[in-house]
Design a protein around this motif. Structure first.
Motif, PDB file in Angstrom:
ATOM      1  N   MET A   1     -27.586 -10.064 -33.559  1.00 28.76           N
ATOM      2  CA  MET A   1     -26.681 -10.878 -33.964  1.00 28.76           C
ATOM      3  C   MET A   1     -26.328 -10.391 -35.511  1.00 28.76           C
ATOM      4  N   PRO A   2     -25.207  -9.484 -35.750  1.00 31.70           N
ATOM      5  CA  PRO A   2     -25.324  -9.068 -37.090  1.00 31.70           C
ATOM      6  C   PRO A   2     -24.464  -9.941 -37.706  1.00 31.70           C
ATOM      7  N   HIS A   3     -25.076 -10.604 -39.203  1.00 37.19           N
ATOM      8  CA  HIS A   3     -24.470 -11.099 -39.976  1.00 37.19           C
ATOM      9  C   HIS A   3     -23.650  -9.920 -40.985  1.00 37.19           C
ATOM     10  N   VAL A   4     -22.522 -10.462 -41.619  1.00 34.94           N
ATOM     11  CA  VAL A   4     -21.936  -9.598 -42.469  1.00 34.94           C
ATOM     12  C   VAL A   4     -22.061 -10.313 -44.149  1.00 34.94           C
ATOM     13  N   LEU A   5     -23.000  -9.620 -44.519  1.00 37.73           N
ATOM     14  CA  LEU A   5     -23.304 -10.532 -45.961  1.00 37.73           C
ATOM     15  C   LEU A   5     -23.111  -9.509 -47.111  1.00 37.73           C
ATOM     16  N   SER A   6     -23.166  -8.233 -47.010  1.00 35.92           N
ATOM     17  CA  SER A   6     -22.979  -7.591 -48.269  1.00 35.92           C
ATOM     18  C   SER A   6     -22.551  -6.286 -47.759  1.00 35.92           C
ATOM     19  N   ALA A   7     -21.891  -5.638 -48.772  1.00 35.90           N
ATOM     20  CA  ALA A   7     -21.217  -4.014 -48.436  1.00 35.90           C
ATOM     21  C   ALA A   7     -22.228  -3.229 -48.092  1.00 35.90           C
ATOM     22  N   THR A   8     -23.410  -3.505 -48.695  1.00 38.59           N
ATOM     23  CA  THR A   8     -24.556  -2.572 -48.441  1.00 38.59           C
ATOM     24  C   THR A   8     -24.935  -2.293 -46.927  1.00 38.59           C
ATOM     25  N   ASP A   9     -25.118  -3.554 -46.188  1.00 37.64           N
ATOM     26  CA  ASP A   9     -25.392  -3.323 -44.963  1.00 37.64           C
ATOM     27  C   ASP A   9     -24.264  -3.212 -43.806  1.00 37.64           C
ATOM     28  N   MET A  10     -23.187  -3.030 -44.432  1.00 38.56           N
ATOM     29  CA  MET A  10     -22.058  -2.874 -43.313  1.00 38.56           C
ATOM     30  C   MET A  10     -21.788  -1.457 -42.950  1.00 38.56           C
ATOM     31  N   GLN A 113     -30.062 -17.723 -43.226  1.00 38.02           N
ATOM     32  CA  GLN A 113     -31.417 -18.042 -42.837  1.00 38.02           C
ATOM     33  C   GLN A 113     -31.737 -19.051 -41.697  1.00 38.02           C
ATOM     34  N   VAL A 114     -30.501 -20.011 -41.484  1.00 35.95           N
ATOM     35  CA  VAL A 114     -30.748 -21.153 -40.993  1.00 35.95           C
ATOM     36  C   VAL A 114     -29.692 -21.026 -39.638  1.00 35.95           C
ATOM     37  N   SER A 115     -28.803 -19.992 -39.608  1.00 40.05           N
ATOM     38  CA  SER A 115     -27.902 -19.738 -38.439  1.00 40.05           C
ATOM     39  C   SER A 115     -28.306 -19.060 -37.379  1.00 40.05           C
ATOM     40  N   HIS A 116     -28.082 -19.479 -36.284  1.00 40.62           N
ATOM     41  CA  HIS A 116     -28.125 -18.986 -34.760  1.00 40.62           C
ATOM     42  C   HIS A 116     -26.941 -18.081 -34.715  1.00 40.62           C
ATOM     43  N   THR A 117     -25.907 -18.193 -35.436  1.00 43.71           N
ATOM     44  CA  THR A 117     -24.517 -17.298 -35.081  1.00 43.71           C
ATOM     45  C   THR A 117     -24.133 -16.588 -36.423  1.00 43.71           C
ATOM     46  N   PRO A 118     -23.260 -15.546 -36.307  1.00 41.32           N
ATOM     47  CA  PRO A 118     -23.213 -14.625 -37.173  1.00 41.32           C
ATOM     48  C   PRO A 118     -22.513 -15.083 -38.471  1.00 41.32           C
ATOM     49  N   ILE A 119     -23.049 -15.273 -39.796  1.00 42.83           N
ATOM     50  CA  ILE A 119     -22.469 -15.508 -41.106  1.00 42.83           C
ATOM     51  C   ILE A 119     -21.770 -14.511 -41.540  1.00 42.83           C
ATOM     52  N   LEU A 120     -20.362 -14.856 -41.910  1.00 41.90           N
ATOM     53  CA  LEU A 120     -19.478 -13.442 -42.725  1.00 41.90           C
ATOM     54  C   LEU A 120     -19.342 -13.752 -43.675  1.00 41.90           C
ATOM     55  N   ASN A 121     -19.547 -13.271 -44.888  1.00 44.06           N
ATOM     56  CA  ASN A 121     -19.534 -13.571 -46.296  1.00 44.06           C
ATOM     57  C   ASN A 121     -17.850 -13.251 -46.610  1.00 44.06           C
ATOM     58  N   ALA A 122     -17.071 -14.272 -47.022  1.00 43.09           N
ATOM     59  CA  ALA A 122     -15.947 -14.140 -47.465  1.00 43.09           C
ATOM     60  C   ALA A 122     -15.554 -14.215 -48.958  1.00 43.09           C
ATOM     61  N   GLY A 123     -16.680 -13.948 -49.556  1.00 44.65           N
ATOM     62  CA  GLY A 123     -16.656 -14.001 -51.178  1.00 44.65           C
ATOM     63  C   GLY A 123     -17.736 -15.018 -51.629  1.00 44.65           C
ATOM     64  N   ASP A 124     -18.722 -14.617 -52.106  1.00 40.84           N
ATOM     65  CA  ASP A 124     -19.779 -15.448 -53.007  1.00 40.84           C
ATOM     66  C   ASP A 124     -19.974 -15.344 -54.452  1.00 40.84           C
ATOM     67  N   GLY A 125     -19.452 -16.407 -55.147  1.00 39.53           N
ATOM     68  CA  GLY A 125     -19.574 -16.228 -56.557  1.00 39.53           C
ATOM     69  C   GLY A 125     -19.104 -15.052 -57.199  1.00 39.53           C
ATOM     70  N   ALA A 126     -19.917 -14.367 -58.149  1.00 37.21           N
ATOM     71  CA  ALA A 126     -19.439 -13.189 -58.626  1.00 37.21           C
ATOM     72  C   ALA A 126     -20.476 -11.950 -57.893  1.00 37.21           C
ATOM     73  N   HIS A 127     -20.807 -12.224 -56.788  1.00 38.47           N
ATOM     74  CA  HIS A 127     -21.726 -11.408 -56.202  1.00 38.47           C
ATOM     75  C   HIS A 127     -21.143 -10.480 -55.574  1.00 38.47           C
ATOM     76  N   GLU A 128     -20.644 -10.786 -54.440  1.00 34.00           N
ATOM     77  CA  GLU A 128     -20.081  -9.548 -53.168  1.00 34.00           C
ATOM     78  C   GLU A 128     -18.875 -10.322 -52.483  1.00 34.00           C
ATOM     79  N   HIS A 129     -18.013  -9.423 -52.197  1.00 32.98           N
ATOM     80  CA  HIS A 129     -16.826  -9.654 -51.266  1.00 32.98           C
ATOM     81  C   HIS A 129     -16.672  -8.710 -50.373  1.00 32.98           C
ATOM     82  N   PRO A 130     -17.326  -8.467 -49.295  1.00 33.18           N
ATOM     83  CA  PRO A 130     -17.401  -7.146 -48.580  1.00 33.18           C
ATOM     84  C   PRO A 130     -16.508  -6.976 -47.744  1.00 33.18           C
TER      85      PRO A 130
END
Ligand code: CP
Length: 305
Positions: A1-10, A113-130
């Motif tokens: 189950m791939p999460h998409v959290l950061s540009a680094t791991d895409m 960390q708590v999800s059984h399904t993929p989490i996709l980052n749609a922009g978090d603070g000043a951190h990432e928008h992969p």
């Protein structure tokens, strides 16, 4: 189950090819046959959005999922429910994936960390928008004639990102993908809007002429006043004078330089109308490509392995 959290791991090359397949499918048939699934994808938006949210909603529809849009004001988040408990709740109801936009850096990682399904980052603070960085990369990949995406296909290209670098998740995610593809990346901001910590592999300057000179691509960024402490920008007029992407400044770039902006645009501040709407602007192409890229990312995250 791939999460998409950061540009680094895409897997950028794979996702560019998937996005291209979506573009071709939708170019051939604007309303392709869809096989509806009796399943939801949650779009959990703790911050306003137009482009990202609409593109993910379209991506859900194209893949046959029903988008369940949850905004902070209309949810139990206002009653004090934590992000983790919101994610556990959506998991318990069987949503197949959760797209999260959040004002705090690292929120999608906490959710994962708590999800059984993929989490996709749609922009978090000043951190990432992969996914924004991926659609920017895809836009350039199309512009340069779809070179082999597994190579350093942006080698020899100079990319200048000008604006509020300090608060920009777009700049951070773009830096990762663009340098991986071989580009020389320049980040330009006034001294008060430069990042706290050095960003690896970037040329950092406060001189917009140095950044834009001989650039192949110039990306303007919005001033993120919602994240800005008072006093960081003493004079808007001085900012316009020194950093606005306008015709005289763009003349420093290569003659075939293209202009990008992740949006939303503040016309007359970081970019002049004639540049935003000019022949070199890829801004609306970026928006259109955002749909193909979100369909590609959602398909990748939801694929049975
Ligand atoms: N670029 C971008 O993330 O735009 P929205 O805030 O409209 O989604």
């Amino acid at each position: 189950m791939p999460h998409v959290l950061s540009a680094t791991d895409m897997p950028a090359a794979e996702l560019l090819r998937r996005a291209e397949a979506w573009r071709q499918r939708l170019t051939e048939n604007a309303t392709p046959p869809i096989q509806p699934k009796a399943a939801l994808v949650a779009l959990l938006f703790y911050e306003p959005s137009t482009r990202t949210r609409a593109a993910f909603e379209q991506a859900c529809v194209l893949l046959g999922y029903h988008p369940l849009v949850i905004t902070v004001e209309a949810s139990s988040i206002v009653k004090g429910e934590s992000l983790q408990d919101t994610v556990r709740t959506l998991n318990a109801q069987g949503v197949r994936a959760i797209v999260i936009r959040h004002p705090h850096s690292g929120a999608p990682q906490l959710a994962a960390q708590v999800s059984h399904t993929p989490i996709l980052n749609a922009g978090d603070g000043a951190h990432e928008h992969p996914t924004q960085a991926l659609l920017d990369l895809y836009t350039l990949w199309l512009h340069y004639g779809k070179p082999d995406p597994t190579t350093q296909w942006l080698s020899g290209r100079k990319m200048a990102i000008v604006g509020d670098i300090r608060h920009s998740r777009v700049a951070r995610s773009n830096l990762t993908l663009l340098t991986r593809a071989g580009a020389e990346v320049w980040l330009c901001a006034p001294p008060t809007l430069q990042p706290d910590a050095p960003l690896q592999n970037a040329h950092l300057t406060s001189d917009a002429s140095e950044a834009v000179r001989d650039a192949d691509v110039v990306m303007a960024l919005r001033l993120q006043t919602e994240r800005m402490a008072q006093g960081l920008l003493p004079s808007l007029n001085a900012y316009r004078r020194d950093y606005q992407l306008n015709t005289p400044r763009l003349q420093l770039a290569k003659p075939d330089c293209v202009v990008m902006h992740p949006g939303p645009i503040q016309r007359g501040v970081e970019i002049a109308d004639e540049v935003a709407d000019g022949a070199r602007s890829l801004i609306l192409t970026q928006v259109q490509n955002g749909v193909y890229v979100r369909a590609a990312v959602l398909e990748y995250a939801l694929e049975e392995k």
